[in-house]
Design an enzyme around this catalytic site. Sequence first.
Site, PDB file in Angstrom:
ATOM      1  N   SER A  17      14.260  -5.743  25.169  1.00 50.75           N
ATOM      2  CA  SER A  17      13.867  -6.182  23.933  1.00 50.75           C
ATOM      3  C   SER A  17      12.261  -6.732  23.950  1.00 50.75           C
ATOM      4  O   SER A  17      11.935  -6.282  25.213  1.00 50.75           O
ATOM      5  CB  SER A  17      14.593  -7.504  23.854  1.00 50.75           C
ATOM      6  OG  SER A  17      14.128  -8.498  24.755  1.00 50.75           O
ATOM      7  N   LYS A  18      11.899  -6.997  23.195  1.00 47.70           N
ATOM      8  CA  LYS A  18      10.271  -7.611  22.988  1.00 47.70           C
ATOM      9  C   LYS A  18       9.794  -8.412  24.000  1.00 47.70           C
ATOM     10  O   LYS A  18       8.892  -8.379  24.454  1.00 47.70           O
ATOM     11  CB  LYS A  18      10.099  -8.045  21.738  1.00 47.70           C
ATOM     12  CG  LYS A  18       9.987  -7.198  20.430  1.00 47.70           C
ATOM     13  CD  LYS A  18       9.757  -7.580  18.960  1.00 47.70           C
ATOM     14  CE  LYS A  18       9.733  -6.601  17.874  1.00 47.70           C
ATOM     15  NZ  LYS A  18       9.527  -7.416  16.666  1.00 47.70           N
TER      16      LYS A  18
END
Length: 478
Positions: free
Chosen positions: A246-247
């Site tokens: 994910s980010k």
Amino acid sequence: MLRNEQVRVRFAPSPTGYLHVGGARTALFNWLFARHYGGKFILRIEDTDFARSSEEMVEGILKGMRWLGLTWDEGPYFQSQRMDRYRDFAGVLVKTGGAYRCFCSVEEGTVRQNYQEENQLRINEHPCAALTSEESSRRALAGEPFAVRFRVPPDKTSFNDQVFGNIEVDNANLEDFVMLRSDGIPTYHLGVVVDDLDMGITHVIRGADHISNTPKQILLYRAAGAPLPEFAHLPLILGPDKQRLSKRHGATSVMAYAEMGYLAEAFFNFLALLGWSPGDDREILSREELIELFSLEGVGKANAVFGIEKLDWFNSQYIRNASPERLRALVINELKSAKIWDDKTDAVSEDSLDATLELLKNRARRLSDFSSNFRAFFTDDYAYDNAAAEKFLADPRLKNLVSALLTQYGECDAFTLQSTENILRRLAEKEGIKAALLINALRLGLTGQGVAPGLFEVMQALGRKRTLARLQRLCIYL
């Protein structure tokens, strides 16, 4: 097992975001599979989420694929341009009894779910399924809104996944799923099956998060009387903490990695080995080698781990092995992006620039290193690293010593690798100091960094004129 007909695979992203690492890996595996078997790689844009899809996101996906060199043979096709086809398909299934109209609202659906749980009914037992065709048609003609649900048959659904093996699901655990929403927009299941049928897709290669969708889609294939494609589900990509990427693990957009200074061929090679192995210990593989070696048998079941350190290693290998022409073009582009390369810099000869890059390339992890860590080699606008200055420029003797070197370097007949080193070491011996005191101070003065290539190699890369100017600057600082 491969079909007799030509292999046809597809990559079908949703333009609700840019091309991310997981999507890029899926596209890459499909592309390699198609190229290995001489098949077709088809690009399809699943843009039926009208509220979140945008042309900007579509272009972002295409840009990322072009950067990686994932050229498509057909498409891009857009689901938004095929709405009538999905509605026709759903209508045929309603007529044949394979699907039915559902008139329940969202609130009624919640009541129905509670009713099923209280009465221990199967999840796919739905009250609208019992409507007669006459009653269903009457309500539809009266303008009552409805969705279309697929009528899940009894028994079990099984398929042989090319990665995970045989998978079987009891249909009693499958809901009569919605194919067409009340606004006429198809759900994922309907859109993907109709598209794959119409486009002649022979192999569906996608992420393992779609395994649970596959039984429902197989039922749609069978209801249409169509042959099934082969299915292969790819392991997920996790961050170093073993959580889904994910980010928080850093950039996830492919083009963000391009902007960070990664080479497309390095990123391609790195992605290819996320969940797939050539069967030996080789890691640096050309595009041609990857095409020749790729097979679904090499895809593992275990989730892959995305490590930025490993990506940096791949990138460093491709930087150091790039041809002088390729590296020169890449670095000049990076320097221009950083506003370092100008008309004056443009006058630097290719030989001089190539010599500098030869000196630096084994230390570079990313192209951005040339405009940051190696900035001083390309511009006089650089600062001294504070920590390094405190460590290497604190000795009060340095001002006179550097001044003496400035004079001797300016007066020497030949400014060569050997002569510059001899001058410095003779001065150190004469003054009774360690040569390292001068070497560390001059390295910092010439590059702004406490860690850099060998001092005398740096001098040759900069040349006498720039070296003397920077020693003069260092004298003023001291």
